[in-house]
Design a protein around this motif. Structure first.
Motif, short mmCIF file in Angstrom:
data_model
loop_
_atom_site.label_atom_id
_atom_site.label_comp_id
_atom_site.label_asym_id
_atom_site.label_seq_id
_atom_site.Cartn_x
_atom_site.Cartn_y
_atom_site.Cartn_z
N ARG A 480 -9.41 -27.43 47.13
CA ARG A 480 -8.61 -27.95 48.24
C ARG A 480 -7.92 -29.24 47.81
N THR A 481 -6.90 -29.60 48.58
CA THR A 481 -6.18 -30.87 48.40
C THR A 481 -6.33 -31.68 49.67
N GLU A 482 -6.78 -32.91 49.52
CA GLU A 482 -7.04 -33.79 50.66
C GLU A 482 -6.01 -34.92 50.66
N TYR A 483 -5.58 -35.30 51.87
CA TYR A 483 -4.57 -36.34 52.04
C TYR A 483 -5.17 -37.45 52.91
N PHE A 484 -5.03 -38.70 52.44
CA PHE A 484 -5.53 -39.85 53.17
C PHE A 484 -4.40 -40.86 53.33
N GLY A 485 -4.33 -41.46 54.50
CA GLY A 485 -3.33 -42.49 54.75
C GLY A 485 -3.81 -43.47 55.81
N ARG A 486 -3.53 -44.74 55.58
CA ARG A 486 -3.92 -45.77 56.56
C ARG A 486 -2.90 -46.90 56.52
N LEU A 487 -2.46 -47.33 57.71
CA LEU A 487 -1.55 -48.45 57.86
C LEU A 487 -2.09 -49.34 58.95
N GLU A 488 -2.26 -50.63 58.64
CA GLU A 488 -2.79 -51.55 59.63
C GLU A 488 -2.15 -52.92 59.45
N SER A 489 -2.14 -53.66 60.55
CA SER A 489 -1.59 -55.01 60.55
C SER A 489 -2.42 -55.86 61.51
N GLY A 490 -2.64 -57.11 61.14
CA GLY A 490 -3.46 -57.96 62.00
C GLY A 490 -3.49 -59.39 61.52
N ASN A 512 -4.90 -44.11 61.26
CA ASN A 512 -5.60 -43.44 60.17
C ASN A 512 -5.27 -41.95 60.23
N LYS A 513 -4.83 -41.38 59.13
CA LYS A 513 -4.44 -39.97 59.10
C LYS A 513 -5.08 -39.30 57.89
N GLN A 514 -5.81 -38.18 58.16
CA GLN A 514 -6.43 -37.40 57.10
C GLN A 514 -6.18 -35.93 57.36
N SER A 515 -5.96 -35.18 56.30
CA SER A 515 -5.74 -33.74 56.42
C SER A 515 -6.18 -33.07 55.13
N ARG A 534 -12.30 -29.72 60.39
CA ARG A 534 -12.64 -30.38 61.66
C ARG A 534 -12.97 -31.85 61.44
N TYR A 535 -13.69 -32.16 60.36
CA TYR A 535 -14.03 -33.55 60.08
C TYR A 535 -12.79 -34.39 59.85
N PHE A 536 -11.82 -33.87 59.09
CA PHE A 536 -10.60 -34.62 58.82
C PHE A 536 -9.79 -34.84 60.09
N LYS A 537 -9.79 -33.89 60.96
CA LYS A 537 -9.06 -34.08 62.22
C LYS A 537 -9.74 -35.14 63.09
N ARG A 538 -11.07 -35.19 63.07
CA ARG A 538 -11.77 -36.23 63.84
C ARG A 538 -11.51 -37.61 63.26
N GLU A 539 -11.23 -37.67 61.93
CA GLU A 539 -10.97 -38.96 61.30
C GLU A 539 -9.49 -39.34 61.33
N SER A 540 -8.68 -38.66 62.10
CA SER A 540 -7.26 -39.00 62.27
C SER A 540 -7.08 -39.58 63.66
N TYR A 541 -6.74 -40.88 63.74
CA TYR A 541 -6.66 -41.55 65.03
C TYR A 541 -5.92 -42.87 64.87
N ARG A 542 -5.54 -43.44 66.03
CA ARG A 542 -5.09 -44.82 66.10
C ARG A 542 -6.31 -45.68 66.43
N TYR A 543 -6.29 -46.93 65.99
CA TYR A 543 -7.50 -47.72 66.19
C TYR A 543 -7.17 -49.21 66.35
N ILE A 544 -8.16 -49.91 66.91
CA ILE A 544 -8.19 -51.37 66.96
C ILE A 544 -9.46 -51.81 66.25
N LEU A 573 -8.98 -34.36 67.00
CA LEU A 573 -10.05 -33.49 67.48
C LEU A 573 -11.16 -34.37 67.99
N PRO A 574 -11.54 -34.24 69.28
CA PRO A 574 -12.58 -35.13 69.84
C PRO A 574 -13.90 -34.98 69.09
N ASP A 575 -14.62 -36.10 69.02
CA ASP A 575 -15.93 -36.12 68.39
C ASP A 575 -16.98 -35.91 69.47
#
Length: 918
Positions: A480-490, A512-515, A534-544, A573-575
């Motif tokens: 498989r091929t996994e994609y990770f991405g994160r952008l944050e500012s603070g 945070n975006k994972q697929s 399913r795990y990668f979808k749960r780890e894709s979200y906006r966050y503070i 995907l809800p946890d």
């Protein structure tokens, strides 16, 4: 300058000859010429001198009988020359000046022995001497007391030194071996070019494992550093001979027996078909025809070409105008077989010249390169802005059937990994004058995950019903091929709340975006694939995200707490485990540290989980189960001379070059959730060095210590005996089986300089391989070792282990009480070696003994393991110090330079002690 002079000329229109007599001294360019008689031809512009010739130019000094020099060409020749370029002396028939900084000595010798009749010398046909303190000699013989000892076709040395090492010996598995290496260094001018500073060639031969050729190149400079280690070997496969399968055959100190054989199974020769040896057959006939009765193996010598390449390079540039740096790192390593270093990297002698200070010695450790890494990393900084771009591939070695197809295959790729960061100071908080930073971070990565290699399918097979080609090559298996991405500012800050308190708050918002993408979409997804998606979808979200640290106290007693929370919003995907699926991270860490003394560190750490779990998640974690392990750590070194508190040194106080003290390090881990201790790892040792005794010139280093790793309780193993056969009548009432996991290690290392010329290196490393025998968990009660300890669970060997005291076990391990008691001891020597070294002039002679505990394949069919001591006795000669540069005064040399360029390995630890003890 001259006592008298005479000018002879033919007529007024032609030049003449000036003849000077007495102790004449003439300035020639940057040098001075002194002789009994000097003639100067003004027409030809030549100088002719004879009698007591002496020419000096800086550190170069030449003596001879006759001297001819052309002033226009700046070339000259000295007959019956004697020259010195401290500390080297040159003697030859004639010496010519070939160009500005190059001299040629014909049919001569050079030596650093300043005796009237040198004890040793290097005789060569031609010797080229350069004023940058380097020398090249051809057709070189090393002569001791008028006898030629060895020959070198080419010799090259500089002010960085040169080295030649030859070693012969006998090893139980390698047989008789011969090792030789030659190392030379470039002058300092090579630092400005791409060429390496040092080079080394290794030519070895092993009776049982084959020949080896290796090259090393390294460079150390402010802008470029690299190290290249290359090698190739004609490996001869070997196995333990069948008559050596008895462990009692392997006694410490026996060298007469060769324990391996090169007669190995090279593969299937043929099949027996109706009493005949058949070599041509199909797989179908082989598997279905009952007339094929047996496999006929092909025994003989099996040769394999092994090679390795291990390259590490780093380049760095600084741009002061733009306030920026640029760094490029590259690593490439590849071995055709993971045992390359294990079989051919065994050298008892230290690396000579410069490397002797950094590499004490290379030993034959059981080091198998099972995993390899290719790495490329690029980083550029411009002020507060930083960009990093990297790519990596990880390999692992798979043992495949048939064995000749075993190879390295990829397990993980990172193509590419991008990181962009910016951290800017935007202002200060009112009243507190605390800085405020604005951070912007972006990270992305593409990862390819691989599974075990697979065979190529047969031609004509379909993807729905693939058929592997049994004789086909293996290929990588992309899962498989996994994609990770994160952008944050603070923003973050550091607020001082008085003298004893500080607060470091930070807050960020981001996404945070994972697929994941499966490589084969034609087949239905497995349960594991669906779980990963399913795990990668749960780890894709906006966050503070929050991270706040508060500390109070002084270095002698400092308490700090760190609060971390990542509030996840809008998951793809809800946890179902977390309440509202929002607490991705929610915890608080407590730590208490003390740095009251310079050589004493004490700390205790623990973490409390604050996440909110959903009501459907049962059973709900209890209060004490929310605590992670509590780690208590203490590290200390007590110096018997300075005591607990270091004495303040002044510029006028001489710093001592000896040390003596005890060090201790202990990690105690407490299982907070189960309210019981988990394990303890303790190390205790004594270190000293720099001392002299009436019969020992210098104890350069001595270290004696031990390590004890103790597991207090193990619930995993306490019911293991339930699977043991009932015929063993094992006692299943045992609840504490943790001694099985304990580990003991005892070691001693020392390096002595007994006299000015004689030295000794000694190392003993011992392990306790059966720690449970120091407890009552042995014999018929040791059910948890079923299947791992045949002496305990079987009567085949005629013995059952009994508890033993540590003192008696150490005595048994020496063999005093017989070979049976020795073989049955829990305390075993893991490694032992002893090397006697003798330094004379620029050579070091070594004789040593080494014994390493090894386990390799053995038995009549080579399908069992044999554990024995792999012993070697060896003798080596090292050319360790040919320095041509002028030695600087001690006041001009810094400590770092003295440590780096000293070339006598026998004195390396003395230098290390003079640089500040341990």
């Amino acid at each position: 300058n001259a006592n008298e002079g005479e000018y002879i000329s033919v007529d007024k229109t032609q030049g003449g000859v000036l003849i000077l007599r007495g102790r004449v001294k003439v300035k020639v360019k940057e040098g001075h010429l002194t002789a009994d008689s000097i003639s100067i031809d003004s027409k030809r512009n030549e100088i002719y001198a004879e009698g007591g010739i002496q020419y000096k130019k800086g550190s170069l000094e030449i003596q001879g009988d006759k001297f001819i020099y052309d002033l226009d060409m700046e070339r000259g020749i000295v007959y019956e020359a004697k020259a010195s370029l401290f500390p080297i002396y040159f003697v030859g028939k004639k010496m010519k000046k070939l160009d500005e900084n190059k001299y040629l000595l014909d049919v001569g010798y050079f030596t650093s022995c300043n005796a009237e009749i040198p004890h040793y010398k290097f005789k060569a046909k031609k010797i080229f001497v350069y004023e940058d303190q380097s020398v090249v000699a051809t057709h070189l013989w090393y002569n001791v007391g008028g006898t030629n000892v060895f020959y070198l076709p080419l010799f090259y040395g500089t002010n960085l030194g040169t080295g030649w090492v030859v070693q012969v010996g006998q090893n139980r598995t390698q047989g008789t071996f011969f090792q030789s290496s030659y190392q030379w260094s470039e002058p300092l001018s090579a630092i400005k070019t791409l060429s390496p500073v040092g080079r080394k060639i290794k030519i070895d031969y092993y009776e049982k494992t084959g020949p080896h050729l290796g090259f090393e190149f390294w460079k150390v400079s402010p802008w470029l550093n690299y190290n290249m280690d290359l090698g190739v070997a004609d490996y001869r496969d070997y196995r333990v001979a069948s008559r050596y399968t008895n462990l009692n055959e392997f006694q410490l100190g026996k060298f007469n027996d060769v324990v391996v054989t090169n007669q190995v199974d090279k593969g299937e020769k043929c099949l027996e078909y109706k009493g005949r040896c058949v070599t041509t057959y199909s797989n179908l006939i082989r598997t279905q025809d009952p007339n094929f009765t047996s496999r006929i193996p092909n025994y003989g010598e099996k040769h394999q070409t092994w090679w390795k390449a291990n390259i590490i390079a780093n380049s760095k540039t600084n741009n002061l105008t733009a306030d920026g740096t640029r760094n490029v790192f590259f690593r490439f390593e590849y071995y055709t077989n993971p045992r390359f270093e294990y079989e051919f990297g065994y050298r008892y002698v230290p690396s000579n010249t410069l490397q002797a200070l950094y590499t004490f010695r290379t030993q034959r450790n059981p080091f198998i390169r099972q995993n390899l890494t290719w790495d490329l990393d690029y980083t550029e900084n411009r002020g507060d802005f930083s960009v990093n771009l990297a790519a990596r591939r990880n390999w692992t070695y798979y043992f495949l059937n048939p064995q000749d197809r075993s190879n390295y295959f990829p397990v993980r790729d990172e193509l590419p990994r991008l990181s962009i960061r910016n951290s800017s100071l935007i202002g200060y908080l009112p009243y507190s004058n605390s800085p405020v930073y604005w951070d912007l971070n972006f990270n992305s990565m593409i990862v390819r995950q691989y599974g075990p290699p697979v065979k190529k399918p047969l031609i004509g097979s379909t993807p729905l019903s693939p058929i592997d080609d049994p004789y086909g090559k293996y290929r990588e298996n992309l899962l498989r091929t996994e994609y990770f991405g994160r952008l944050e500012s603070g923003f973050r800050s550091n607020i001082n709340l008085g003298t004893y308190m500080s607060f470091t708050p930070s807050g960020y918002i981001g996404v945070n975006k994972q697929s994941v993408e499966r490589s084969d979409t034609s087949l239905s997804a497995s349960t594991a694939d669906l779980s990963i998606e399913r795990y990668f979808k749960r780890e894709s979200y906006r966050y503070i995200r929050q991270n706040h640290r508060f500390s109070v106290g002084i270095p002698e007693f400092l308490f700090s707490t760190t609060y971390r929370r990542t509030d996840a919003r809008n998951r793809e995907l809800p946890d179902p485990v977390l309440k509202d699926g929002r607490d991705a991270v929610h915890e608080i860490e407590f730590s208490l540290e003390s740095h009251a003394l310079e050589d004493l560190d004490v700390s205790i750490h623990t973490i409390r989980d604050l996440r909110q779990f959903s009501e459907s998640y049962n059973p709900q974690p209890k209060d004490k189960e929310r605590w992670y392990f509590t780690i208590f750590r203490i590290g200390a070194f007590y110096d018997f001379y300075d005591g607990a508190i270091k004495k303040r040194t002044t510029l006028l106080e001489r710093k001592r070059s000896f040390f003596s003290g005890i060090f201790v390090n202990n990690d105690y881990v407490y299982h907070t959730a189960q309210t019981r201790p988990l394990y303890n790892n303790a190390t205790l040792g004594y270190q000293m060095g720099g001392f002299s005794l009436p019969f020992i010139r210098n104890i350069r280093s001595l270290e004696i210590g031990g390590t004890w790793y103790h597991v207090f309780h193990s619930t995993y193993l306490e019911n293991y005996g339930a699977y043991a056969p009932s015929s063993l009548n094992l006692n299943r009432s045992i609840t504490n089986t943790s001694p099985f996991l304990d580990s003991y290690r005892f070691y001693i290392q020392t390096s002595l300089q007994i006299t000015r010329l004689l030295g000794l290196d000694l190392e003993l490393d011992s392990r306790v391989t059966q720690p449970w025998r120091y407890t009552s968990e042995v014999g018929d009660r040791a059910f948890y070792r079923y299947g791992q300890d045949p002496y305990t669970v079987s009567q085949t060997y005629g013995t059952v282990y009994q508890p033993v005291s540590f003192g008696n076990d150490v005595i048994n391990s020496t063999g005093i009480n017989g070979s049976i008691a020795k073989n049955n001891s829990a305390f075993n020597v893991y490694r032992f070696f002893m090397i006697w070294k003798y330094n004379i002039h620029d050579f070091e002679y070594q004789i040593g003994y080494s014994s390493d505990l090894r386990t390799i394949a053995g038995g009549p069919t080579f399908d069992s393991q044999v554990t024995f001591y792999d012993q070697s006795i060896f003798f080596s000669v090292s050319l360790i110090n040919i320095s041509l540069g002028p030695e600087e005064s001690s006041g001009a040399q810094t400590r770092a330079r003295l440590y780096r360029f000293r070339k006598q390995p026998l004195d390396a630890d003395v230098i290390r002690s003079s640089l500040g003890g341990r």
